[in-house]
Design an enzyme around this catalytic site. Structure first.
Site, mmCIF file in Angstrom:
data_model
loop_
_atom_site.group_PDB
_atom_site.id
_atom_site.type_symbol
_atom_site.label_atom_id
_atom_site.label_comp_id
_atom_site.label_asym_id
_atom_site.label_seq_id
_atom_site.Cartn_x
_atom_site.Cartn_y
_atom_site.Cartn_z
ATOM 1 N N ARG A 132 0.876 -1.180 0.000
ATOM 2 C CA ARG A 132 0.000 0.000 0.000
ATOM 3 C C ARG A 132 0.902 1.215 0.000
ATOM 4 O O ARG A 132 1.704 1.412 0.915
ATOM 5 C CB ARG A 132 -0.902 -0.002 1.233
ATOM 6 C CG ARG A 132 -1.526 1.357 1.480
ATOM 7 C CD ARG A 132 -2.628 1.341 2.497
ATOM 8 N NE ARG A 132 -3.796 0.659 1.983
ATOM 9 C CZ ARG A 132 -5.015 0.777 2.524
ATOM 10 N NH1 ARG A 132 -5.213 1.531 3.574
ATOM 11 N NH2 ARG A 132 -6.026 0.123 2.002
ATOM 12 N N HIS B 285 -7.519 0.698 -6.234
ATOM 13 C CA HIS B 285 -7.671 -0.145 -5.041
ATOM 14 C C HIS B 285 -8.357 -1.448 -5.469
ATOM 15 O O HIS B 285 -9.529 -1.688 -5.154
ATOM 16 C CB HIS B 285 -8.496 0.616 -3.996
ATOM 17 C CG HIS B 285 -8.416 0.051 -2.612
ATOM 18 N ND1 HIS B 285 -7.628 -1.035 -2.269
ATOM 19 C CD2 HIS B 285 -9.038 0.435 -1.450
ATOM 20 C CE1 HIS B 285 -7.776 -1.301 -0.978
ATOM 21 N NE2 HIS B 285 -8.616 -0.417 -0.469
ATOM 22 N N GLN C 92 -10.170 -4.038 -2.972
ATOM 23 C CA GLN C 92 -11.456 -3.526 -2.471
ATOM 24 C C GLN C 92 -12.543 -3.672 -3.544
ATOM 25 O O GLN C 92 -13.643 -4.146 -3.256
ATOM 26 C CB GLN C 92 -11.306 -2.058 -2.063
ATOM 27 C CG GLN C 92 -12.598 -1.442 -1.547
ATOM 28 C CD GLN C 92 -13.019 -1.963 -0.184
ATOM 29 O OE1 GLN C 92 -12.259 -1.906 0.758
ATOM 30 N NE2 GLN C 92 -14.233 -2.475 -0.082
ATOM 31 N N ASP D 243 -17.180 7.088 -1.139
ATOM 32 C CA ASP D 243 -15.868 7.010 -0.486
ATOM 33 C C ASP D 243 -15.582 8.406 0.053
ATOM 34 O O ASP D 243 -16.260 9.381 -0.314
ATOM 35 C CB ASP D 243 -14.821 6.571 -1.529
ATOM 36 C CG ASP D 243 -13.410 6.386 -0.957
ATOM 37 O OD1 ASP D 243 -13.265 6.328 0.282
ATOM 38 O OD2 ASP D 243 -12.455 6.309 -1.751
ATOM 39 N N CYS E 230 -16.246 1.742 1.039
ATOM 40 C CA CYS E 230 -15.041 0.939 1.326
ATOM 41 C C CYS E 230 -14.597 1.094 2.778
ATOM 42 O O CYS E 230 -13.904 0.232 3.299
ATOM 43 C CB CYS E 230 -13.922 1.331 0.370
ATOM 44 S SG CYS E 230 -13.543 3.089 0.381
ATOM 45 N N ARG F 285 -13.566 -8.551 2.512
ATOM 46 C CA ARG F 285 -12.156 -8.323 2.185
ATOM 47 C C ARG F 285 -11.346 -9.574 2.531
ATOM 48 O O ARG F 285 -10.456 -9.983 1.798
ATOM 49 C CB ARG F 285 -11.590 -7.125 2.982
ATOM 50 C CG ARG F 285 -12.120 -5.766 2.597
ATOM 51 C CD ARG F 285 -11.706 -5.330 1.219
ATOM 52 N NE ARG F 285 -10.267 -5.198 1.045
ATOM 53 C CZ ARG F 285 -9.519 -4.160 1.449
ATOM 54 N NH1 ARG F 285 -10.088 -3.136 2.053
ATOM 55 N NH2 ARG F 285 -8.221 -4.126 1.212
#
Ligand code: CP
Ligand code: NVA
Length: 314
Positions: free
Chosen positions: A106, A133, A136, A228, A268, A296
């Site tokens: 990340r 991402h 996700q 988001d 998310c 996830r």
């Protein structure tokens, strides 16, 4: 073919069959986990997890997932790694490849992840960059499938910043035949190169990828409403400006009423209640955000199990 030994940097790089394989394996692994069946598919394997940004879900779900698969996950903060003191990514890639079987990273720059993948001989998994991402978005598609049964022809409306999440969702929807409309203020529209790529992928199923500036036009007849944060990691200094610029780009009761009656709401996380989503919607009956967060774990276990079954030159 298959994704064994490959990287997962972007959903655009996956074939339709590979996306579907990840969803199928995730379903199998989730069922095994729920039945309490052992599934040590990565016994003896190790995953390095490089973090240059904060995380709750990604860190914990990868670490726990690796444990459940019989392997070991190592948390590698850039504050402790020599990367933080200037050791090149290409050297880190080759060194870690000698110790481990996969790396999840990340970070900020997507190019840095590409560089890591170029030099590593083990699979690299993108755990979020400023651009994308993918873990996700694959989880989100899996969650929609669980709630709706079928994906083709459904409509997702993404409300807010044309950011990493909006990009990954456009790519994911395109691969499974879902329509997606992103509604952002014009100065925050998604990257046009990503939109074009997603449109090319969507053409296979004849689904639509649209970018608009009216949240209500996007939400109309949507099966899934998604949002988001307005200011992503790294954009903290723009928080106040963004609060002004994004006013109206909120999932609230009125917007939800514009969507289909049985629409689900995804985020998310982490969520900023009162900004991109109201407390009422977040906690309401149509919200599936905690199923999404749980998934996830299952989807990333599928990704690791598939990718890390081999290394790149096997
Ligand atoms: N959604 C997500 O990636 O959460 P974290 O930042 O907590 O990992
Ligand atoms: N767009 C957000 C997603 C966090 C999971 C960020 O990059 O901070």
């Amino acid at each position: 073919m298959g994704i064994q030994g490959k990287d997962l940097l972007s959903i655009h790089d996956l074939s339709v069959a590979e996306v579907s394989e990840i969803l199928d394996v995730a379903e199998t692994l989730k069922a095994k986990q729920q039945r309490g069946e052992e599934h040590h598919w990565l016994k003896g394997k190790t995953l390095g997890m490089i973090f240059q940004k904060s995380s709750t879900r990604t860190r914990v779900s990868f670490e726990v997932g690796m444990w459940q698969l019989g392997g070991l996950a190592l948390f590698l903060s850039d504050r402790d790694l020599q990367i933080g003191r200037g050791e090149p990514i290409k050297d880190t890639a080759r060194v870690l490849s000698r110790y481990m079987d996969g790396i999840m990273i990340r970070t900020f720059s997507h190019d840095e992840v590409k560089e890591l993948a170029r030099y590593a001989t083990i699979p690299i998994i993108n755990g979020l960059t400023d651009l994308l991402h993918p873990c996700q978005a694959l989880t989100d598609i899996f969650t929609v499938k669980e709630h709706k049964g079928e994906l083709k022809g459904l409509k997702m409306a993404f409300i807010g910043d044309g950011n990493n999440m909006s990009h990954a969702l456009m790519q994911a929807c395109a691969k499974v035949g879902m329509h997606i409309t992103v509604a952002s203020p014009s100065a925050y529209a998604p990257d046009t190169a990503i939109v074009d790529e997603a449109r090319a992928d969507a053409a296979v199923f004849g689904s639509r990828v649209e970018v608009v500036t009216d949240p209500f036009a996007a939400a109309k007849d949507a099966d899934v409403l998604y949002t988001d944060v307005w200011a992503s990691m790294g954009q903290e200094a723009e928080q106040q400006k963004r609060e002004r610029d994004f006013s109206g780009f909120q999932i609230n009761r009125e917007l939800l009423q514009t969507a289909k009656k049985d629409a689900i709401v995804l985020h998310c996380l982490p969520a900023h209640r009162g900004e991109e989503i109201t407390e009422e919607v977040m906690e309401g009956p149509q919200s599936a955000v905690f199923d999404e967060a749980e998934n996830r774990l299952h989807v990333q276990k599928a990704i690791m199990a598939l990718l890390m079954a081999k290394n790149k030159n096997q």
